[in-house]
Design an enzyme around this catalytic site. Structure first.
Site, short mmCIF file in Angstrom:
data_model
loop_
_atom_site.label_atom_id
_atom_site.label_comp_id
_atom_site.label_asym_id
_atom_site.label_seq_id
_atom_site.Cartn_x
_atom_site.Cartn_y
_atom_site.Cartn_z
N ASP A 1 -7.86 13.27 -3.28
CA ASP A 1 -8.53 11.87 -3.09
C ASP A 1 -9.88 12.23 -4.21
O ASP A 1 -10.71 13.00 -3.57
CB ASP A 1 -8.93 11.67 -1.67
N SER B 1 -11.08 3.78 3.27
CA SER B 1 -12.17 4.03 2.38
C SER B 1 -13.46 3.55 3.28
O SER B 1 -13.72 3.98 4.06
CB SER B 1 -11.78 3.49 1.27
N HIS C 1 -6.09 8.02 -4.06
CA HIS C 1 -7.04 7.46 -2.97
C HIS C 1 -6.38 6.78 -1.65
O HIS C 1 -5.62 5.75 -1.87
CB HIS C 1 -8.04 6.63 -3.66
#
Length: 530
Positions: free
Chosen positions: A471, A249, A499
């Site tokens: 996601d 991320s 995610h």
């Protein structure tokens, strides 16, 4: 972070795997900030108070600690996180010092906390695998403990995590109170009346004023570009000639900046849950609004197909909207008198979309809420918000805001945000207004900016960029964009939900491990099934 690890499964006793998973996102909002923060590593939990004198420009070439760090046993970190220390793995911690400002080294330093996990079964050691779980604000120290249990990694690498500057056990930034965070999380994600919008702005100004009073212009020192330079100091501290890195991320943005600055210092980089570093705040927030709408639609489709597991079928969207509307006039009370206001309901919905396994929890929490039981809603929301049973928060949100609000050269004005709130409410009915409102905190942020450099990783080896089709927080479309920006990026796709991807599925796990260990790059266009 909940990851179904197939043949590499973590022990079922590992606590809080779902909680960790929900924290691996990149949000630029006071309502939707995610990360992982913990306590208890060797070295002080130092909260930094900024010096008021301006730094003198310089080269910033100081070496961490002047040499190799001193490692000490910190098995207690693993014991606290895992309810025991895995057999055959040793955990050591150290603290290194880095310049507060790498472009103006005046001798002032920050502490950076490290954890190194090493297996007694390690053979043919490659070096260290450096971890960043995202956020910004996530604890790499904690996350390294979890990933250290993967045998195909720990048999060849020391798994090394670091808490970035401002985070957790490193020198912290802390200027938000528990009461302020309760207000921000509980506030209506879509305040329609101008007076309600202005009140939300006022709370954010109160936060920014407190941070400015405590740290002044030095808040800019918690930027991504400074942390990327810290990463190279970590590489030197652990004795690696080249960096092997796994970033999730926000950690993909950090890795991309590192690759641009230090391309020839890279051995292998995996960037999972990709962020397009060329996007500005507005387009990134809109992308998340679109991503969460898509993820909720996928949840609703699942709900219709499995009504036994989804008591809010056939129309969970209508249930959420009904409960938000009801909470605006008569929020239901929970334990200790807490009220399930629209903000807490919204946070619970957001939290559940990070992990497909939490979809059923969301459905049951919404069904219970209809009956007046707020337990499920607060369980999801509090786990996401890093709020403990006593109402205390970590410094995740302080660090998250400081980094996000520093990283952009400019930010939308309050007038622009107000217009986007109305526009996105129509385009993205559940999440658009909330994502627009999430930009308010940086719109009123008080200090100078320190934007990260964007560009190719010229001279680096191939970099694996992992994207997940479902996601919500880092929508899949950003993966090929990041790969293109890097110039050496190779996209690895998972047709899954939630995610980030590694190590949830055999296909992704094998491809990533083969790259990290053997430097075998996945074939172009590789797509792993759900």
């Amino acid at each position: 972070m909940r990851r179904r690890l197939a043949e590499l499964a973590l022990p079922s006793s590992v606590p809080a795997r779902g909680r960790l998973r929900r924290r691996l996102a990149t949000f630029t909002t006071a309502l939707l900030m995610v990360g992982v923060v913990g306590t208890g590593c060797a070295g002080p939990d130092s909260e930094w108070v900024a010096p008021r004198a301006a730094a003198t420009p310089g080269t910033g070439s100081a070496a961490p600690n002047g040499g190799a760090p001193t490692w000490t046993d910190c098995s207690d970190v693993a014991r606290n996180l895992l309810n025991g220390v895995p057999r055959g793995i040793t955990y050591q911690c150290a603290t290194i010092k880095v310049p507060q400002d790498w472009t103006a080294d005046n001798g002032e330093t920050f502490d950076i906390a490290l954890l190194r996990a090493r297996s007694s079964r390690q053979t043919d050691r490659i070096g260290s695998l450096l971890i960043n779980p995202g956020g910004p604000g996530g604890s790499g120290v904690d996350y390294a403990v979890y990933l250290s249990q993967l045998p195909q990694l720990n048999s060849r690498f020391d798994v090394v995590g670091f808490d970035p500057r401002g985070v957790g056990r490193s020198t912290q930034v802390k200027c938000m109170t528990d009461a302020q965070l309760d207000t921000l999380f509980g506030y209506d994600p879509d305040p329609v009346a101008k007076a309600d919008f202005d009140t939300f702005v006022a709370v954010n100004r109160e936060v920014s004023d407190a941070c400015s009073a405590k740290y002044g212009e030095s808040l800019r020192l918690f930027s991504t570009v400074q942390t990327a330079r810290d990463m190279d100091a970590v590489r030197k501290a652990v004795g690696d000639e080249k960096t092997t890195y796994l970033g999730y991320s926000y950690g993909t943005l950090l890795g991309a900046v590192y690759a641009h600055l230090f391309p020839t210092n890279i051995r292998a980089l995996v960037l999972d849950g990709a962020i397009d570093p060329t996007e500005q705040a507005e387009s990134r927030s809109e992308g998340q609004a679109r991503g969460f709408e898509r993820a909720f639609n996928n949840f609703a489709e699942w709900c219709g197909q499995t009504p036994v597991s989804c008591p809010v079928a056939p129309d969970p969207r209508a249930v959420v909207q009904e409960q938000l509307a009801a909470a605006r006039t008569a929020p239901k009370a929970g334990a200790g008198g807490r009220q399930a206001t629209p903000g807490w309901i919204f946070t619970a919905v957001v939290a559940s979309l990070y992990v497909k396994d939490d979809w059923e929890k969301l459905a049951r929490a919404l069904d219970d809420l209809r009956d007046g039981d707020t337990t499920g809603i607060f369980t999801l929301a509090d786990g996401y918000a890093e709020r403990d049973q006593n109402g205390h928060y970590t410094n995740l949100f302080d660090a998250n805001t400081a980094v996000n609000c520093t990283d952009y050269e400019t930010y939308p004005t309050l007038e622009r945000i107000r217009a986007l709130q109305s526009d996105w409410r129509k385009k993205y009915p559940l999440f658009g207004a909330g994502l627009a409102m999430g930009m308010v905190n940086c719109a009123v942020w008080p200090t100078k900016h320190d934007p990260y450099p964007v560009g190719a990783a010229k001279g680096s080896p191939p970099i694996v960029v992992v994207g997940t089709k479902g996601d919500p927080a880092t929508p899949y479309e950003q993966a090929p964009k990041l790969a293109d920006v890097l110039g050496t990026g190779v996209v690895l796709t998972w047709n899954g939900e939630g995610h980030t991807a590694y190590p949830q599925t055999i296909c992704i796990t094998q491809a990533v491990n083969n790259y990290l260990i053997n430097l075998r790059v996945p074939a172009k266009g590789t797509v792993c099934p759900a």
